[in-house]
Write an enzyme that holds these catalytic residues in place. Structure first.
Site, PDB file in Angstrom:
ATOM      1  N   LYS A 127      39.746  39.800  36.398  1.00  7.54           N
ATOM      2  CA  LYS A 127      38.641  39.560  37.010  1.00  7.54           C
ATOM      3  C   LYS A 127      37.826  39.208  36.963  1.00  7.54           C
ATOM      4  CE  LYS A 127      38.533  43.292  41.306  1.00  7.54           C
ATOM      5  NZ  LYS A 127      39.876  44.184  40.908  1.00  7.54           N
TER       6      LYS A 127
HETATM    7  C1  LIG Z   1      41.131  44.551  41.798  1.00  4.50           C
HETATM    8  C2  LIG Z   1      41.776  45.680  40.630  1.00  4.50           C
HETATM    9  C3  LIG Z   1      42.854  45.451  41.334  1.00  4.50           C
HETATM   10  C4  LIG Z   1      43.857  44.430  42.226  1.00  4.50           C
HETATM   11  O1  LIG Z   1      43.100  43.125  43.159  1.00  4.50           O
HETATM   12  P1  LIG Z   1      43.357  42.250  44.085  1.00  4.50           P
HETATM   13  O2  LIG Z   1      43.068  41.598  44.441  1.00  4.50           O
HETATM   14  O3  LIG Z   1      41.670  43.766  45.126  1.00  4.50           O
HETATM   15  O4  LIG Z   1      44.475  43.595  45.611  1.00  4.50           O
HETATM   16  C5  LIG Z   1      44.881  45.984  40.673  1.00  4.50           C
HETATM   17  N1  LIG Z   1      44.100  46.144  39.320  1.00  4.50           N
HETATM   18  C6  LIG Z   1      43.330  46.208  38.589  1.00  4.50           C
HETATM   19  C7  LIG Z   1      42.698  46.765  37.257  1.00  4.50           C
HETATM   20  C8  LIG Z   1      41.933  45.314  39.151  1.00  4.50           C
HETATM   21  O5  LIG Z   1      40.922  45.304  38.627  1.00  4.50           O
END
Ligand SMILES: *Cc1c(COP(=O)(O)O)cnc(C)c1O
Length: 430
Positions: free
Chosen positions: A107
């Site tokens: 993210k």
């Molecule tokens: C947010 C997150 C996801 C999921 O991603 P999305 O875009 O919400 O599908 C998967 N793995 C980790 C470690 C995350 O922080």
């Protein structure tokens, strides 16, 4: 580029307005009016292009003239100034490691891009912007780090007390400056409910310009296309890869599908889910049914009603046959998740985090039915963020990477909040 609301009851807006608002006034998600095509030069040259250059070319049409070229190039360069290595795990499977950013979570890219765009836009307006975000762990850290010190932007993060890992809590609560962490005596659903209520409360929205920083926001969602480009830059096989994406809110995989629609050569997608399988079930049956989230070991994917599912449907013009030709769903249980972490560690030495384990397992299943293909799974977080899951499975401690070691000596600062809206309202009206 203009953006329309998927609810069709709001005017179209440009990238700047969509980024500042987060969500359309009719409650819908913004979606671009057209999908730009990557130019033949980009597709031909991109293996040898610098990461920042690829990022700039991919995002330019979405931003259009709301940010000048030199500023946008600078934003892109800062957003992707760490590695995105494609690491072979078996002879048919490679990990695209997305955890080399400052908070060790994928993210970081979306948060860094969005914060810099919002910082640029807020320099042009007088009223400060408040980013209000609920987190189950990873989003909050990436958002806090991405927005730290950005002028004209205040960040308020709600997290469930006692329900995020110690490292995640330190990432949320030790920065200070323009970042405030509200520690809610409740669970993640309480945090999300409080945030949603604040967005609908005119007393608050007249007092502050609120925006969201989850993948609803186009400025956090769209830059995730970069990962798929970086994967392809490092891909050595003739045939395009199958890409498995550990999915929760489905923002990441939806960005991959956007890049594919723009011309990026990807053979197939696997939407890897834990027990929260509403989309995987839809892909199999054609019927979508949102459900309450259930708690699993891959907790960043514990979403019962994924907000970006509507964007995926829009991209495929609501045609189940077309979506399911391009995307397969897979459901991986907690038992399979831990068994996969253990087996892969024993057989290859590679240490997965629970989210990557779900994706790798889903990819293995797909490849066993498609024996000529090769695949990539997205490793979305560093295993050190989930020691309570990983360490008992491998029977060893996960060494803390130098990048976050400094956190361990810092002091937590949070504001305790009861899980009732009055308390949040009072805080926001101060
Ligand atoms: C947010 C997150 C996801 C999921 O991603 P999305 O875009 O919400 O599908 C998967 N793995 C980790 C470690 C995350 O922080």
């Amino acid at each position: 580029m203009r953006y329309y609301s998927l609810n069709q009851q709001a005017p179209t807006v440009d990238f700047k307005a969509a980024t500042i608002a987060g969500q359309a006034p009719d409650g819908g998600l913004y979606f671009p009016e057209r999908i730009p095509k990557f130019s033949p030069e980009l597709l031909h040259n991109f293996r040898t292009m610098a990461r920042a250059e690829v990022a700039y070319e991919v995002i330019r049409p979405y931003v259009s003239d709301t940010i000048p070229e030199d500023v946008l190039r600078g934003i892109c360069a800062e957003t992707v100034d760490f590695e995105f290595p494609l690491v072979p795990v078996t002879n048919r499977i490679a990990a695209l490691e997305l955890f080399h950013g400052p908070t060790l979570a994928f993210k970081d890219v979306g948060a860094r891009f969005m914060s810099r765009c919002l910082g640029y836009f807020s320099r042009q307006q007088t009223a400060p912007v408040t980013v209000l975000v609920a987190t189950s762990g990873d989003t909050g850290g990436a958002v806090a780090d991405g927005f730290l010190g950005v002028e004209g932007v205040e960040v308020v993060i709600l997290y469930p007390s006692g329900k995020v890992s110690p490292l995640q809590e330190l990432q949320l609560t030790t920065l200070g400056q323009n970042i405030t962490a509200l520690e809610v005596r409740g669970n993640f659903d309480d945090c999300q409910r409080l945030v949603k209520q604040a967005f609908l409360d005119p007393r608050v929205t007249e007092h502050r310009q609120l925006t969201s920083a989850n993948s609803i926001n186009v400025a956090r969602w769209l830059p995730q296309q970069f990962y798929y480009c970086y994967a392809l830059q490092q891909w050595a096989h003739e045939t395009p890869p199958v890409v498995a994406v550990p999915s929760g809110n489905f923002g990441n995989i939806c960005a991959g599908l956007m890049a594919h629609a723009s011309g990026l050569p990807i053979g197939h997608f696997v939407a890897a889910c834990n027990a929260n399988s509403a989309v995987a079930d839809y892909l199999r049956t054609g019927v979508f049914e949102a459900r309450p989230a259930v708690v699993t070991l891959s907790n960043a994917m514990d979403v019962g009603n994924p907000s970006n599912f509507g964007r995926i449907l829009e991209l495929f013009e609501q045609r189940h046959a077309d979506v399911s030709r391009m995307v397969s769903g897979a459901i991986v249980s907690d038992e399979e998740t831990t068994a996969t972490i253990k087996r892969v560690h024993q057989e290859t030495g590679y240490l997965l985090d629970p989210h990557g384990a779900v994706a790798l397992r889903a990819l293995e299943q797909y490849l066993s039915e498609n024996p000529t293909e090769h695949g990539i799974f997205l490793e979305t977080a560093h295993p050190v963020k989930f020691p309570e899951v990983v360490e008992p499975v491998i029977g060893a401690e996960v060494p803390v990477p130098t990048a976050v070691r400094g956190l361990l000596t810092r002091t937590k600062q949070s504001v305790l909040l009861e899980p009732d809206y009055k308390a949040l309202q009072e805080f926001l009206l101060q």
